[in-house]
Design a protein around this motif. Structure first.
Motif, PDB file in Angstrom:
ATOM      1  N   LEU A   1      -0.612 -10.719  11.375  1.00 16.69           N
ATOM      2  CA  LEU A   1       0.642 -10.467  10.666  1.00 16.69           C
ATOM      3  C   LEU A   1       0.619  -9.067  10.059  1.00 16.69           C
ATOM      4  N   ASP A   2       1.738  -8.639   9.516  1.00 13.18           N
ATOM      5  CA  ASP A   2       1.845  -7.303   8.936  1.00 13.18           C
ATOM      6  C   ASP A   2       0.972  -7.177   7.699  1.00 13.18           C
ATOM      7  N   ASP A   3       0.362  -6.020   7.558  1.00 13.70           N
ATOM      8  CA  ASP A   3      -0.437  -5.719   6.374  1.00 13.70           C
ATOM      9  C   ASP A   3       0.496  -5.197   5.289  1.00 13.70           C
ATOM     10  N   PRO A   4       0.459  -5.752   4.064  1.00 15.75           N
ATOM     11  CA  PRO A   4       1.362  -5.270   3.007  1.00 15.75           C
ATOM     12  C   PRO A   4       1.125  -3.818   2.619  1.00 15.75           C
ATOM     13  N   LEU A   5      -0.051  -3.255   2.941  1.00 17.05           N
ATOM     14  CA  LEU A   5      -0.293  -1.841   2.663  1.00 17.05           C
ATOM     15  C   LEU A   5       0.446  -0.933   3.631  1.00 17.05           C
ATOM     16  N   GLY A   6       0.927  -1.480   4.737  1.00 16.59           N
ATOM     17  CA  GLY A   6       1.684  -0.692   5.696  1.00 16.59           C
ATOM     18  C   GLY A   6       0.879   0.444   6.276  1.00 16.59           C
TER      19      GLY A   6
ATOM     20  N   ARG B   1       9.564  -6.279 -11.143  1.00 15.06           N
ATOM     21  CA  ARG B   1       9.666  -7.618 -10.599  1.00 15.06           C
ATOM     22  C   ARG B   1      10.015  -7.631  -9.115  1.00 15.06           C
ATOM     23  N   ARG B   2      10.364  -6.473  -8.563  1.00 12.26           N
ATOM     24  CA  ARG B   2      10.688  -6.428  -7.133  1.00 12.26           C
ATOM     25  C   ARG B   2       9.501  -6.760  -6.248  1.00 12.26           C
ATOM     26  N   VAL B   3       8.282  -6.703  -6.823  1.00 15.39           N
ATOM     27  CA  VAL B   3       7.095  -7.035  -6.035  1.00 15.39           C
ATOM     28  C   VAL B   3       7.027  -8.534  -5.750  1.00 15.39           C
ATOM     29  N   ARG B   4       7.750  -9.326  -6.529  1.00 15.45           N
ATOM     30  CA  ARG B   4       7.671 -10.789  -6.358  1.00 15.45           C
ATOM     31  C   ARG B   4       8.166 -11.214  -4.968  1.00 15.45           C
TER      32      ARG B   4
ATOM     33  N   PRO C   1       8.329  -9.662  -1.842  1.00 15.69           N
ATOM     34  CA  PRO C   1       7.410  -9.515  -0.697  1.00 15.69           C
ATOM     35  C   PRO C   1       6.164 -10.387  -0.824  1.00 15.69           C
ATOM     36  N   TRP C   2       5.636 -10.565  -2.069  1.00 20.04           N
ATOM     37  CA  TRP C   2       4.481 -11.464  -2.240  1.00 20.04           C
ATOM     38  C   TRP C   2       4.864 -12.889  -1.858  1.00 20.04           C
ATOM     39  N   ARG C   3       6.010 -13.326  -2.309  1.00 17.73           N
ATOM     40  CA  ARG C   3       6.467 -14.694  -2.031  1.00 17.73           C
ATOM     41  C   ARG C   3       6.701 -14.900  -0.530  1.00 17.73           C
ATOM     42  N   GLU C   4       7.349 -13.945   0.108  1.00 12.17           N
ATOM     43  CA  GLU C   4       7.627 -14.069   1.534  1.00 12.17           C
ATOM     44  C   GLU C   4       6.332 -14.052   2.347  1.00 12.17           C
ATOM     45  N   GLN C   5       5.367 -13.231   1.931  1.00 15.59           N
ATOM     46  CA  GLN C   5       4.092 -13.208   2.633  1.00 15.59           C
ATOM     47  C   GLN C   5       3.385 -14.552   2.537  1.00 15.59           C
ATOM     48  N   GLY C   6       3.399 -15.172   1.355  1.00 10.61           N
ATOM     49  CA  GLY C   6       2.778 -16.493   1.199  1.00 10.61           C
ATOM     50  C   GLY C   6       3.432 -17.533   2.091  1.00 10.61           C
ATOM     51  N   HIS C   7       4.766 -17.524   2.137  1.00  7.16           N
ATOM     52  CA  HIS C   7       5.467 -18.486   3.013  1.00  7.16           C
ATOM     53  C   HIS C   7       5.115 -18.248   4.475  1.00  7.16           C
ATOM     54  N   THR C   8       5.009 -16.987   4.852  1.00  6.22           N
ATOM     55  CA  THR C   8       4.679 -16.673   6.244  1.00  6.22           C
ATOM     56  C   THR C   8       3.274 -17.150   6.593  1.00  6.22           C
TER      57      THR C   8
ATOM     58  N   GLY D   1       1.562  -5.641 -11.644  1.00  6.68           N
ATOM     59  CA  GLY D   1       0.366  -5.156 -10.971  1.00  6.68           C
ATOM     60  C   GLY D   1      -0.521  -6.280 -10.471  1.00  6.68           C
ATOM     61  N   VAL D   2      -0.589  -7.391 -11.209  1.00  7.20           N
ATOM     62  CA  VAL D   2      -1.374  -8.547 -10.765  1.00  7.20           C
ATOM     63  C   VAL D   2      -0.787  -9.125  -9.479  1.00  7.20           C
ATOM     64  N   ILE D   3       0.534  -9.225  -9.416  1.00  5.27           N
ATOM     65  CA  ILE D   3       1.164  -9.763  -8.198  1.00  5.27           C
ATOM     66  C   ILE D   3       0.909  -8.827  -7.021  1.00  5.27           C
ATOM     67  N   GLY D   4       0.948  -7.529  -7.270  1.00  7.84           N
ATOM     68  CA  GLY D   4       0.611  -6.589  -6.205  1.00  7.84           C
ATOM     69  C   GLY D   4      -0.825  -6.763  -5.737  1.00  7.84           C
ATOM     70  N   HIS D   5      -1.738  -7.008  -6.674  1.00  6.32           N
ATOM     71  CA  HIS D   5      -3.145  -7.246  -6.321  1.00  6.32           C
ATOM     72  C   HIS D   5      -3.272  -8.490  -5.450  1.00  6.32           C
ATOM     73  N   LEU D   6      -2.625  -9.587  -5.837  1.00  3.39           N
ATOM     74  CA  LEU D   6      -2.694 -10.821  -5.045  1.00  3.39           C
ATOM     75  C   LEU D   6      -2.118 -10.595  -3.651  1.00  3.39           C
ATOM     76  N   MET D   7      -0.994  -9.892  -3.580  1.00  6.91           N
ATOM     77  CA  MET D   7      -0.371  -9.651  -2.274  1.00  6.91           C
ATOM     78  C   MET D   7      -1.274  -8.805  -1.383  1.00  6.91           C
ATOM     79  N   THR D   8      -1.924  -7.803  -1.976  1.00 13.43           N
ATOM     80  CA  THR D   8      -2.778  -6.915  -1.185  1.00 13.43           C
ATOM     81  C   THR D   8      -3.995  -7.646  -0.626  1.00 13.43           C
ATOM     82  N   VAL D   9      -4.627  -8.503  -1.461  1.00 10.56           N
ATOM     83  CA  VAL D   9      -5.800  -9.232  -0.972  1.00 10.56           C
ATOM     84  C   VAL D   9      -5.382 -10.338  -0.004  1.00 10.56           C
ATOM     85  N   ASP D  10      -4.239 -10.961  -0.242  1.00 14.70           N
ATOM     86  CA  ASP D  10      -3.718 -11.918   0.746  1.00 14.70           C
ATOM     87  C   ASP D  10      -3.489 -11.226   2.090  1.00 14.70           C
ATOM     88  N   GLY D  11      -3.267  -9.910   2.027  1.00 16.02           N
ATOM     89  CA  GLY D  11      -3.062  -9.169   3.269  1.00 16.02           C
ATOM     90  C   GLY D  11      -4.264  -9.203   4.189  1.00 16.02           C
TER      91      GLY D  11
END
Length: 436
Positions: A216-221, A248-251, A253-260, A198-208
């Motif tokens: 770029l694409d919004d992770p919330l879609g 762990r599948r959330v890792r 998309p979070w990782r790919e978003q950071g690289h992008t 859930g923490v990784i999902g939170h980071l990915m969402t705010v990075d969005g």
């Protein structure tokens, strides 16, 4: 002796029926021992020796004599086997008797025994959990990339890489470990329970928010709100969108978003640094937004590390200094917002824009520390050491924990001097920088 030595020709006149085949030879692994003289069959036992009653003298062993003592060379060759406890009982006794008389062999035996101890180390052979962090730090400090990452994006690049290394090391079950996120609202600390995933999902969402500002694409879609929303609102929307526990599948998309994000700003050029990133009612320039995301990535990586019992170090000194500088620059606005909400003392002086007003000296010690002067009466006022009315001294990590809402202003281990009211207001304003 009554007969010829072994291997010599028989004298003439000897009985023709006497066998000419020698007795049995020693075993192959005893060839280093001197062969005992053998008495051919039919010979008499030498005078002075008696065969015990009821015992027959075996063929080829009649008249046997005790083996000769082992030589220094042979005993030295046995030291390795002795150190490994691989000698026979007789050899062990011989070697240990020799060690009491031969100092060079005794020294060699001690060295061999110490070496054998290394082969049976009691310590765990697991790699140092900090090894990956040190390797990453070395890689990040190495040769720059062909397309360099902007200086203001380097802390985010480093902190996402460090967090990704932590996530790579944890098992599937640890992704469901409970994590309590903490921040400060008004006059009190609040918290929200989630999991590592859930923490990784939170980071990915705010990075969005940063991703959306860059087109770029919004992770919330399709579930993304029409307006960007606050980080807390976006996180709650993301958590509600899943009917199953996060894994762990959330890792990925979070990782790919950071690289992008890093690739995009690296190719975009200098002008992109001032692009505005909305955070609900407030906004930050892109360069400050990347520092904000680096800071939150480090803070929540520490939350995850605590939950899974993983060692985690603060950021590099240069990166930590940039994060502290961002917090110090945001303090005057945070103080003014608390004053409008009636949570801080009113300004004592009306200060025109660009004019000096009361100043608080913030001294941050340790790695990444420095000295900052905080405007107390108006965010638009200039600061000057000559107008300092109070001073606060804090450790760098302690100040960041305060700005992250992980410790309350009352518990901040601060050295304080001067105007107590101003000190309290600034400490509470630092805590109010935190959010979900």
């Amino acid at each position: 002796m009554n007969g010829p030595a072994q291997g010599e020709p028989e004298p003439e006149g000897m009985d023709d029926k006497q066998p000419r085949i020698p007795g049995p030879r020693p075993a192959a692994d005893n060839l280093h021992l001197p062969q005992e003289p053998q008495v051919p069959q039919g010979r008499q036992v030498p005078q002075g020796r008696q065969v015990p009653q009821g015992r027959q003298v075996p063929l080829g062993r009649q008249g046997a004599v005790p083996p000769a003592p082992l030589t220094h060379r042979v005993l030295k060759s046995l030291l390795g086997a002795w150190a490994l406890s691989a000698c026979s009982a007789e050899e062990t006794v011989a070697v240990e008797n020799h060690l009491t008389e031969c100092a060079p062999c005794a020294d060699e035996a001690l060295r061999l025994r110490d070496a054998v101890g290394l082969l049976h180390a009691e310590e765990s052979l697991d790699l140092d959990p900090l090894l990956r962090s040190r390797v990453l730090e070395g890689c990040l400090a190495g040769r720059p990339a062909r397309i360099p990452v902007p200086v203001w994006a380097a802390p985010y690049d480093a902190e996402t890489a460090r967090l990704d290394a932590l996530l790579r090391d944890i098992g599937d079950s640890e992704w469901h470990a409970p994590v309590r996120l903490k921040w400060f609202e008004g006059e009190r600390q609040v918290s929200r329970k989630t999991t590592v995933a859930g923490v990784i999902g939170h980071l990915m969402t705010v990075d969005g928010l940063v991703a959306a500002a860059l087109g770029l694409d919004d992770p919330l879609g399709p579930d993304a709100p029409d307006s960007p929303g606050t980080p807390g609102e976006r996180t709650e929307a993301y958590w509600r969108s899943s009917h199953y526990p996060f894994t762990r599948r959330v890792r990925e998309p979070w990782r790919e978003q950071g690289h992008t994000l890093i690739r995009t700003v690296s190719f975009a050029g200098r002008g992109v640094a001032e692009l505005s990133v909305p955070y609900g009612s407030a906004a930050l320039p892109l360069r400050d937004s990347f520092l904000d995301r680096a800071f939150e990535c480090w803070v929540h990586a520490g939350d995850i590390a605590d939950a899974v019992d993983y060692p985690y170090d603060p950021p590099a000194g240069a990166h930590l200094n940039r994060m502290i500088d961002l917090a110090a620059r945001l303090l005057p606005s945070a103080l003014a917002e608390r004053r409008r909400a009636g949570l801080a003392a009113p300004a004592r002086h009306l200060v025109a824009a660009g004019s000096p007003g009361r100043t608080l000296h913030l001294e941050v010690e340790g790695s990444g520390g420095g000295n900052w002067y905080i405007a107390l009466d108006s965010p638009a006022a200039t600061t000057s050491p000559d107008h300092t009315v109070a001073q606060i001294a804090l450790d760098s990590v302690e100040f960041c924990r305060l700005a992250a809402g992980h410790i309350s202003p009352q518990d901040a281990a601060a050295g304080q001097h001067g105007d107590r009211e101003a000190i309290r207001d600034v400490l509470f304003a630092a805590a109010s920088l935190s959010r979900l």
